[in-house]
Every structure is written in C-alpha cells, then in structure tokens.
Enzyme design. Structure first.
Site, short mmCIF file in Angstrom:
data_model
loop_
_atom_site.label_atom_id
_atom_site.label_comp_id
_atom_site.label_asym_id
_atom_site.label_seq_id
_atom_site.Cartn_x
_atom_site.Cartn_y
_atom_site.Cartn_z
N LYS A 258 -39.93 154.57 -9.73
CA LYS A 258 -41.16 153.79 -9.89
C LYS A 258 -41.26 153.37 -11.35
O LYS A 258 -41.34 154.21 -12.24
CB LYS A 258 -42.36 154.63 -9.49
CG LYS A 258 -43.68 153.95 -9.72
CD LYS A 258 -44.83 154.78 -9.19
CE LYS A 258 -46.15 154.12 -9.55
NZ LYS A 258 -47.30 154.89 -9.08
N LYS B 216 -39.83 150.85 -6.40
CA LYS B 216 -40.91 149.90 -6.62
C LYS B 216 -41.04 149.52 -8.07
O LYS B 216 -40.75 150.35 -8.91
CB LYS B 216 -42.22 150.46 -6.05
CG LYS B 216 -43.10 151.21 -7.04
CD LYS B 216 -44.28 151.77 -6.39
CE LYS B 216 -45.53 151.11 -6.95
NZ LYS B 216 -46.67 151.97 -6.93
N SER C 149 -48.63 144.86 -5.74
CA SER C 149 -49.75 143.93 -5.85
C SER C 149 -49.42 142.70 -6.69
O SER C 149 -49.81 141.58 -6.35
CB SER C 149 -50.97 144.65 -6.41
OG SER C 149 -50.66 145.26 -7.65
N CYS D 195 -52.06 159.65 -14.08
CA CYS D 195 -51.61 160.14 -12.78
C CYS D 195 -51.49 161.66 -12.70
O CYS D 195 -51.20 162.22 -11.65
CB CYS D 195 -50.27 159.51 -12.43
SG CYS D 195 -50.35 157.71 -12.35
C1 PBG Z 1 -50.68 155.25 -7.96
C2 PBG Z 1 -50.03 153.99 -7.50
C3 PBG Z 1 -49.98 152.73 -8.12
C4 PBG Z 1 -49.38 151.87 -7.21
C5 PBG Z 1 -49.04 152.62 -6.10
N1 PBG Z 1 -49.44 153.92 -6.30
C6 PBG Z 1 -50.52 152.28 -9.41
C7 PBG Z 1 -49.92 152.74 -10.67
O1 PBG Z 1 -48.97 153.52 -10.71
O2 PBG Z 1 -50.47 152.33 -11.71
C8 PBG Z 1 -49.15 150.39 -7.39
C9 PBG Z 1 -49.10 149.59 -6.12
C10 PBG Z 1 -49.29 148.14 -6.29
O3 PBG Z 1 -49.32 147.58 -7.40
O4 PBG Z 1 -49.41 147.46 -5.26
N2 PBG Z 1 -50.07 155.88 -9.03
#
Ligand code: PBG
Length: 324
Positions: free
Chosen positions: A192, A245, A271, A127
């Site tokens: 997160k 999240k 997801s 990221c």
């Molecule tokens: C980008 C991001 C992610 C998600 C939202 N923004 C993936 C991650 O951090 O690996 C996940 C969203 C989802 O699983 O629906 N960094």
C-alpha cells in the site's frame, strides 16, 4: 503473409473468442462507508455516486449489489466520535460490526470484508497509536488485533488490515486463532503506497492526518523490490489474499506478484483513480464507460483476481447488459 494478427480482429465474435482477460461481477468488491444511526445517507462530494450509509441502508445497498451479481463489499467505518487511541474501531456497537451482523443474518450471498485500521477513529487521523509524534508500531498491533477480532466476531469473512504496521497480519491471525475464529481470513493490504490518490477517500472517511503524512508506514511508490518483500512477509504471516493499491499505478507490481505468489491477488482502484475518471468524463474529455472498463481490464490483465472498485455496481450492470 503468414502473420496477420488482424485476422482474429475482423469480427466481434472472433475478438470475443480470443479475448485473454475478462471482467466478471463476481470478482468485484464494492467499498461502502458506514456511519452510525438509521436511515442516514450522506452523499460524498469527493466521490460522485457514493454515500455514507447507516447499517440499515448498507443492507439495502447490499441487496442491490447481490442482484447485480457483485462478489462482495468492503466496509469502512466513519464514527461520530473519535479519540486518541481509536478505541471506536473495535467497539462491537460501532457502525461496522452492526452492519456486519445485519449482513450476516440477512444471508445474502456476498463476501463480507471489513477494513481494519485506526485512521477513521483517531483524532490525529494516523493509522496507528502515537508515541509522541511517532506512530508506534508495536503499540498499534494489539489495537489492530482487537479490531480484527471485533469484525470477525460480527461476521466478516475476511478482515483487511490497511494500517501498514509491521507484523499486523501475524498479530491479527494469532488473535483470531486464539479466539477460535480459524475460518476468518485475512485480505492483507500488503503493498500500500503512501499515495496522493487517497485524497477523496480521506474526505469521505474524515481520516486526513492532523499532522505529518503516512510515509513512515505506507510504502514509497518508487520501490518494487520492497513491494515484493512486503507481500512475502504478509504471506508468511498468514495472509489469505494479497492486495496491491492503488491499482493503476501498480500494474507492474501486480504482474510481478502474479508470477511470484500463488495466493489470490486483489487490487484496489482507489478514490483518486475514480476522481480522475469522473472529472475528465464530466468535462467531456473522456468517455466514461469505455475508459472505466479499459482501466479495470488492465488491472485484471496485470494479474488481479479480485478488484475493489467504487464502480462495482455500475460495472456489474454494464456486464450484464453486454451479455444480453
Ligand atoms: C485506511 C484506508 C485508506 C484507503 C483504504 N484504507 C486511506 C489511507 O490510507 O489514507 C484509501 C482508499 C481509497 O482512496 O479509495 N487506512
């Protein structure tokens, strides 16, 4: 018997009257994956019902969401080409800025949110920007600020930094302010987790890290006090909305945050949460619609004002059916 809670449960009208939490379409945001090109629609295998869309089809989808009364969209870019620095993320000609300009000029009554991260645009899938095999926090900040600026200039109402770099909200806020974009807000992915529940998304966005994992920047799901600290920091750095999240594994954090912060709170039903629902429903082990509504209602009850969900369109249509 004086206390008979069943009295208020005896008829649907009474149950409706005393219902403490409700879902409404206006507080739902629909995530959309944007690819370059035109008339491009690629169904996402790991996310049933979702597709990667080119900007013109994003506009079409946005019209449908508007008709259903959904509050807005969160855009994620899936570029055709990647590099080491994730430069494509801030490219004004990239799929996300193009979609934002189209949506902005269409004047649809939707809130436009753009996810700000580098993982979809870097070859290594992390990221931020690498220094050797480490994700370098401070090297990543100007890059993320560039991305935030590009999306704000293209018309985003809110930019949503999700890279979990320390200081990313402040870096983006000051870049926006320096550029006169004082009205563009920041929806911070404040808490997160380094979560197993993002797996289907990484398939969709082609953003699986090529090596290692995200645990040096995303949060340990075990920590609640640290989650509050992350949220307090993002608030102090100028976030307008705080996001938590995944949603379902963070209901306690949402409830705590609700008592502690007065900013609007968002929760992202990610997801993997959808995957559980779809897989179990497909096998006939869960009844899809009530199970979906129950989880979303729990997220609302825990304290979320805003819910980001792949089910936004469907839920909005269910809610309007219920009203009829
Ligand atoms: C980008 C991001 C992610 C998600 C939202 N923004 C993936 C991650 O951090 O690996 C996940 C969203 C989802 O699983 O629906 N960094």
């Amino acid at each position: 018997m004086a206390d008979r809670p069943r009295r208020l449960r005896s008829r649907p009208q009474l149950r409706n009257l005393v219902r403490e939490s409700r879902l409404d379409a206006a507080s739902l945001l629909a995530p959309l994956f944007v690819v370059p090109g035109r008339l491009r629609r690629e169904p996402i295998e790991s996310l049933p019902g979702q597709a990667r869309l080119s900007p013109d089809l994003v506009l079409q989808e946005a019209r449908r969401l508007t008709e259903l009364g959904v509050g807005g969209v969160v855009l994620f870019g899936v570029p055709d080409a990647k590099d080491d620095l994730g430069r494509g993320a801030a490219d004004p000609a990239g799929p996300v800025p193009e979609a934002l300009r189209l949506l902005r000029s269409s004047d649809l009554p939707l809130v436009l949110v753009a996810d700000v991260c580098l993982c979809e645009y870097t070859i290594h899938g992390h990221c931020g920007i690498l220094n050797g095999v480490e994700v370098d926090n401070d090297l990543s900040l100007p890059a993320l600020a560039d991305v935030g600026l590009a999306y704000a200039q293209a018309g985003a109402d809110l930019v949503a930094p999700s890279a979990m770099m320390d200081g990313q909200v402040a870096a983006i806020r000051s870049r926006l302010d320096d550029s006169g974009l004082v009205q563009t807000g920041i929806m911070a992915y404040a808490c997160k987790h380094a979560s197993a529940f993002y797996a289907p998304f990484r398939d969709a966005a082609d953003s699986t890290p090529a090596f290692g994992d995200r645990r040096s920047y995303q949060m340990d799901p075990a920590n609640a006090r640290e989650a509050m600290r992350e949220m307090a920091l993002d608030q102090a750095e100028g976030a307008d909305v705080l996001m938590v999240k995944p949603a379902l594994t963070s209901l306690d954090l949402l409830a705590r945050a609700r008592m502690r912060f007065d900013l609007p709170l968002a929760a992202y039903q990610v997801s993997g949460e959808l995957a559980m629902l779809e897989a179990a429903s497909e096998r006939g082990w869960l009844e899809r619609r009530p199970a979906a509504l129950e989880t979303l209602l729990a997220i609302r009850r825990a304290g979320a004002d805003i819910i980001i969900t792949y089910l936004a369109a469907e839920v909005a249509s269910w809610l309007s059916e219920e009203q009829r």
